[in-house]
Scaffold this motif. Structure first.
Motif, short mmCIF file in Angstrom:
data_model
loop_
_atom_site.label_atom_id
_atom_site.label_comp_id
_atom_site.label_asym_id
_atom_site.label_seq_id
_atom_site.Cartn_x
_atom_site.Cartn_y
_atom_site.Cartn_z
N THR A 193 35.03 -18.65 -60.25
CA THR A 193 36.25 -18.23 -59.57
C THR A 193 36.20 -18.65 -58.11
N LEU A 194 37.31 -19.17 -57.62
CA LEU A 194 37.44 -19.53 -56.21
C LEU A 194 38.47 -18.62 -55.57
N ILE A 195 38.07 -17.96 -54.49
CA ILE A 195 39.00 -17.16 -53.68
C ILE A 195 39.36 -18.00 -52.46
N ALA A 196 40.65 -18.22 -52.25
CA ALA A 196 41.09 -19.11 -51.16
C ALA A 196 42.00 -18.36 -50.19
N PHE A 197 41.64 -18.41 -48.90
CA PHE A 197 42.50 -17.89 -47.84
C PHE A 197 43.27 -19.07 -47.26
N VAL A 198 44.58 -19.07 -47.46
CA VAL A 198 45.38 -20.21 -47.00
C VAL A 198 46.60 -19.68 -46.24
N PHE A 199 46.49 -19.68 -44.92
CA PHE A 199 47.57 -19.24 -44.05
C PHE A 199 47.95 -20.39 -43.11
N PRO A 200 49.17 -20.34 -42.56
CA PRO A 200 49.56 -21.40 -41.62
C PRO A 200 48.59 -21.43 -40.43
N ARG A 201 48.26 -22.61 -39.94
CA ARG A 201 48.80 -23.89 -40.36
C ARG A 201 47.97 -24.41 -41.53
N TYR A 202 48.67 -24.81 -42.59
CA TYR A 202 48.02 -25.28 -43.81
C TYR A 202 47.35 -26.64 -43.55
N THR A 203 46.14 -26.79 -44.06
CA THR A 203 45.42 -28.06 -43.86
C THR A 203 45.32 -28.85 -45.16
N LYS A 204 45.25 -30.15 -45.02
CA LYS A 204 45.11 -31.03 -46.19
C LYS A 204 43.80 -30.77 -46.91
N SER A 205 42.75 -30.45 -46.14
CA SER A 205 41.42 -30.29 -46.75
C SER A 205 41.38 -29.14 -47.73
N VAL A 206 42.00 -27.99 -47.39
CA VAL A 206 41.94 -26.85 -48.30
C VAL A 206 42.79 -27.11 -49.54
N ILE A 207 43.90 -27.82 -49.39
CA ILE A 207 44.73 -28.16 -50.55
C ILE A 207 43.98 -29.13 -51.46
#
Length: 280
Positions: free
Chosen positions: A181-195
């Motif tokens: 399982t991967l837990i991802a924190f993704v808040f602005p500003r969104y980065t290409k690397s995390v996507i």
């Protein structure tokens, strides 16, 4: 602040009846607009959230968030000027401080009202069943990811931080599969690397629990479970108070659901603490 007030005043004749209600509220309670969401503003004057957004666009802003940032900055500048001129600056500073805290309280209240508890409980189940847990984030949100990883590793003993740029990143990614399982924190500003990370692990069958700011986040498309929490920007400084409240709730749920495992792991660590006389 005066130039912003002139802009609203000059535009007032072109407002619709609903937009005039927002303009009237702006002149009466600018602080409310500065620290409330478009939805909350709309509710206060009985108009839709979209009407509030269109109102800010009519003033020349791309959306309500941009208008709100400008208003917050103008109010802060005005407060600073008042502090410089006032003989009792502490009272002025405390008032502005109270407004910032009120905004954080409102964010937690919004989390309470909008969180889908079924989704939250599903996330807890997925975390408990995972072979390995990984946590990732935008680099702006690194502190959140590091904090969550440390606690999960302390209590469940199989959590790792997964960040592009780390020497272990590609080794970790190559090991991920449907049991993880991967837990991802993704808040602005969104980065290409995390996507890119989300897309890669999704292709490998890994379950993704997303913690993000809205359903419009570009990361939602990769999530198996999406937990949305509002992030309030005051003076262009993001406040993660509500996010920390959500993390604390997740921890408490895990503590209850996986109590035996958590208690055992914490006892082992406590034994080392005592042996090494870590605490005074």
């Amino acid at each position: 602040m005066q130039d912003l007030m002139r802009n609203v005043s000059n535009s007032y004749k072109n407002f619709s009846s609903g937009q005039k209600k927002i303009g009237d509220l702006f002149f009466k309670e600018p602080i409310f607009l500065a620290f409330s969401s478009a939805l909350e503003v709309g509710r206060k004057v009985n108009v839709s959230e979209s009407t509030v957004i269109r109102w800010s666009q009519k003033l020349g802003y791309r959306g309500y968030a941009e208008f709100q940032h400008v208003l917050q900055r103008k109010l802060a500048e005005e407060r600073i000027e008042q502090v410089e001129e006032s003989e009792t600056p502490p009272a002025v500073e405390q008032s502005f401080f109270a407004n910032l805290l009120d905004a954080d309280i409102a964010s937690i209240t919004q989390l309470k009202q909008t969180m889908d508890e079924d989704q939250l409980l599903q996330a807890i189940d997925v975390i408990g069943q995972a072979r390995n847990i990984y946590v990732t984030s935008n680099f702006f949100d690194y502190g959140l990811a590091h904090f969550m990883t440390s606690w999960l590793n302390l209590t469940l003993d199989h959590a790792e931080l997964l960040m592009q740029g780390d020497g272990q990143y590609y080794r970790q990614v190559s090991d991920l599969n449907s049991e993880d399982t991967l837990i991802a924190f993704v808040f602005p500003r969104y980065t290409k690397s995390v996507i890119d990370t989300l897309q890669t692990v999704k292709d490998q069958g890994t379950k993704i629990i997303l913690i993000t700011d809205s359903a419009d986040s570009p990361a939602v498309a990769y999530a198996d479970i999406s937990l949305e929490v509002f992030v309030n920007s005051n003076l262009n400084i993001d406040s993660y108070t509500a996010v920390h409240a959500l993390i604390a709730s997740i921890m408490r749920f895990i503590y209850v659901k996986e109590h035996a495992k958590v208690k055992s792991n914490l006892a082992k660590v406590e034994e080392i603490y005592m042996k090494k006389e870590i605490f005074i």
